[in-house]
Design a protein around this motif. Sequence first.
Motif, mmCIF file in Angstrom:
data_model
loop_
_atom_site.group_PDB
_atom_site.id
_atom_site.type_symbol
_atom_site.label_atom_id
_atom_site.label_comp_id
_atom_site.label_asym_id
_atom_site.label_seq_id
_atom_site.Cartn_x
_atom_site.Cartn_y
_atom_site.Cartn_z
ATOM 1 N N ASP A 226 40.526 84.736 81.902
ATOM 2 C CA ASP A 226 39.762 84.610 80.657
ATOM 3 C C ASP A 226 40.639 84.450 79.427
ATOM 4 O O ASP A 226 40.276 83.741 78.492
ATOM 5 C CB ASP A 226 38.827 85.802 80.475
ATOM 6 C CG ASP A 226 37.630 85.766 81.410
ATOM 7 O OD1 ASP A 226 37.349 84.696 81.993
ATOM 8 O OD2 ASP A 226 36.974 86.819 81.574
ATOM 9 N N THR A 227 41.791 85.106 79.409
ATOM 10 C CA THR A 227 42.624 85.074 78.198
ATOM 11 C C THR A 227 43.679 83.975 78.209
ATOM 12 O O THR A 227 44.053 83.489 77.147
ATOM 13 C CB THR A 227 43.331 86.427 77.976
ATOM 14 O OG1 THR A 227 44.145 86.736 79.110
ATOM 15 C CG2 THR A 227 42.311 87.533 77.737
ATOM 16 N N ARG A 228 44.164 83.582 79.372
ATOM 17 C CA ARG A 228 45.258 82.608 79.422
ATOM 18 C C ARG A 228 44.887 81.263 80.025
ATOM 19 O O ARG A 228 45.417 80.242 79.618
ATOM 20 C CB ARG A 228 46.434 83.190 80.194
ATOM 21 C CG ARG A 228 47.023 84.390 79.497
ATOM 22 C CD ARG A 228 48.197 84.918 80.267
ATOM 23 N NE ARG A 228 48.720 86.092 79.605
ATOM 24 C CZ ARG A 228 49.977 86.215 79.224
ATOM 25 N NH1 ARG A 228 50.839 85.256 79.458
ATOM 26 N NH2 ARG A 228 50.376 87.301 78.622
ATOM 27 N N VAL A 229 44.006 81.260 81.011
ATOM 28 C CA VAL A 229 43.728 80.013 81.727
ATOM 29 C C VAL A 229 42.529 79.270 81.137
ATOM 30 O O VAL A 229 42.635 78.081 80.829
ATOM 31 C CB VAL A 229 43.509 80.282 83.232
ATOM 32 C CG1 VAL A 229 43.150 79.005 83.967
ATOM 33 C CG2 VAL A 229 44.756 80.920 83.831
ATOM 34 N N ARG A 230 41.401 79.950 80.984
ATOM 35 C CA ARG A 230 40.180 79.269 80.524
ATOM 36 C C ARG A 230 40.357 78.584 79.171
ATOM 37 O O ARG A 230 39.886 77.455 79.005
ATOM 38 C CB ARG A 230 39.005 80.242 80.508
ATOM 39 C CG ARG A 230 38.578 80.599 81.943
ATOM 40 C CD ARG A 230 37.340 81.423 81.994
ATOM 41 N NE ARG A 230 36.181 80.537 81.828
ATOM 42 C CZ ARG A 230 34.992 80.970 81.467
ATOM 43 N NH1 ARG A 230 34.787 82.231 81.208
ATOM 44 N NH2 ARG A 230 33.995 80.124 81.357
ATOM 45 N N PRO A 231 41.028 79.204 78.192
ATOM 46 C CA PRO A 231 41.225 78.480 76.927
ATOM 47 C C PRO A 231 42.049 77.204 77.104
ATOM 48 O O PRO A 231 41.782 76.189 76.455
ATOM 49 C CB PRO A 231 41.956 79.495 76.039
ATOM 50 C CG PRO A 231 41.599 80.833 76.611
ATOM 51 C CD PRO A 231 41.478 80.603 78.091
ATOM 52 N N ALA A 232 43.033 77.245 77.984
ATOM 53 C CA ALA A 232 43.874 76.062 78.202
ATOM 54 C C ALA A 232 43.097 74.945 78.883
ATOM 55 O O ALA A 232 43.194 73.780 78.484
ATOM 56 C CB ALA A 232 45.101 76.432 79.033
ATOM 57 N N VAL A 233 42.306 75.266 79.902
ATOM 58 C CA VAL A 233 41.550 74.217 80.579
ATOM 59 C C VAL A 233 40.387 73.734 79.711
ATOM 60 O O VAL A 233 39.994 72.573 79.801
ATOM 61 C CB VAL A 233 41.089 74.604 82.007
ATOM 62 C CG1 VAL A 233 42.276 74.841 82.919
ATOM 63 C CG2 VAL A 233 40.176 75.793 82.006
ATOM 64 N N ALA A 234 39.848 74.592 78.847
ATOM 65 C CA ALA A 234 38.801 74.159 77.915
ATOM 66 C C ALA A 234 39.360 73.136 76.939
ATOM 67 O O ALA A 234 38.668 72.185 76.564
ATOM 68 C CB ALA A 234 38.210 75.341 77.164
ATOM 69 N N LEU B 183 48.108 70.485 90.983
ATOM 70 C CA LEU B 183 49.340 70.891 90.318
ATOM 71 C C LEU B 183 49.088 72.062 89.374
ATOM 72 O O LEU B 183 49.843 73.030 89.349
ATOM 73 C CB LEU B 183 49.931 69.703 89.554
ATOM 74 C CG LEU B 183 51.305 69.874 88.949
ATOM 75 C CD1 LEU B 183 52.349 70.091 90.034
ATOM 76 C CD2 LEU B 183 51.656 68.646 88.125
ATOM 77 N N THR B 184 48.011 71.983 88.614
ATOM 78 C CA THR B 184 47.650 73.066 87.701
ATOM 79 C C THR B 184 47.393 74.352 88.467
ATOM 80 O O THR B 184 47.859 75.423 88.073
ATOM 81 C CB THR B 184 46.396 72.689 86.877
ATOM 82 O OG1 THR B 184 46.680 71.520 86.115
ATOM 83 C CG2 THR B 184 45.979 73.809 85.954
ATOM 84 N N LEU B 185 46.645 74.255 89.568
ATOM 85 C CA LEU B 185 46.339 75.443 90.363
ATOM 86 C C LEU B 185 47.595 76.071 90.947
ATOM 87 O O LEU B 185 47.808 77.276 90.829
ATOM 88 C CB LEU B 185 45.388 75.102 91.504
ATOM 89 C CG LEU B 185 43.913 75.070 91.187
ATOM 90 C CD1 LEU B 185 43.135 74.575 92.391
ATOM 91 C CD2 LEU B 185 43.404 76.425 90.757
ATOM 92 N N LYS B 186 48.412 75.267 91.594
ATOM 93 C CA LYS B 186 49.570 75.801 92.306
ATOM 94 C C LYS B 186 50.738 76.155 91.387
ATOM 95 O O LYS B 186 51.294 77.240 91.477
ATOM 96 C CB LYS B 186 50.042 74.812 93.387
ATOM 97 C CG LYS B 186 49.041 74.639 94.504
ATOM 98 C CD LYS B 186 48.833 75.939 95.246
ATOM 99 C CE LYS B 186 47.810 75.821 96.348
ATOM 100 N NZ LYS B 186 47.519 77.091 96.973
ATOM 101 N N ASN B 187 51.123 75.237 90.507
ATOM 102 C CA ASN B 187 52.304 75.482 89.674
ATOM 103 C C ASN B 187 51.986 76.278 88.422
ATOM 104 O O ASN B 187 52.876 76.886 87.841
ATOM 105 C CB ASN B 187 52.971 74.160 89.272
ATOM 106 C CG ASN B 187 53.615 73.480 90.448
ATOM 107 O OD1 ASN B 187 53.812 74.086 91.503
ATOM 108 N ND2 ASN B 187 53.941 72.225 90.291
ATOM 109 N N GLY B 188 50.748 76.260 87.995
ATOM 110 C CA GLY B 188 50.395 76.978 86.778
ATOM 111 C C GLY B 188 49.715 78.298 87.063
ATOM 112 O O GLY B 188 50.295 79.378 86.909
#
Length: 187
Positions: A122-130, A164-169
């Motif tokens: 919620d704090t690091r991933v969702r804002p980036a993918v949004a 790539l986003t899932l695995k490396n990020g």
Amino acid sequence: MFVQSESTPNPQTLKFLPGRDVMGEAAVADFADADAAARSPLARALFEVPGVARVFFGSDFISVTKLDEDWRHLKPAILGAIMDHFMRGLPLIEGTHEETDNEASYGEGDPEIVAQIKELLDTRVRPAVAADGGDIIFKGFDGGSGIVFLHLRGACSGCPSSTLTLKNGIENMLRHYIPEVNAVEAI
């Protein structure tokens, strides 16, 4: 009214910014096809544009995924549908705003670990993918195998760089902060 558009990492998806709230901070809506759009006048209008394959509403944006058509032909019609919707003051969603996202669970591990995973997402991933026109939803954590299950929506769904986003990020970040996490899988 002026609607901006931005490219996303998914070449099949554009992000449209109408300059106002779309769903607000707490909600999203994902329409995988025209049948799923029955409850949304805007999604229905967007699916009437030939070549539109998927529609996603985020907090302040609309992501539209196309089939194989050229954006030069689709973009004007999509912009027109968005402007017309907001200028007419139509509701975004008819009835309830709640998104039903198949509540299927893919394992639940230790509640403390699950809370940590959700907090990081919620704090690091969702804002980036949004920012890229998508969303990511926690679906479960298998404590035995250490696998986190995630559902990708919007521009992230079908994006060539999502693996790539899932695995490396995401996977590397979760493994760094939560040693019990061994892998991340999209469902």
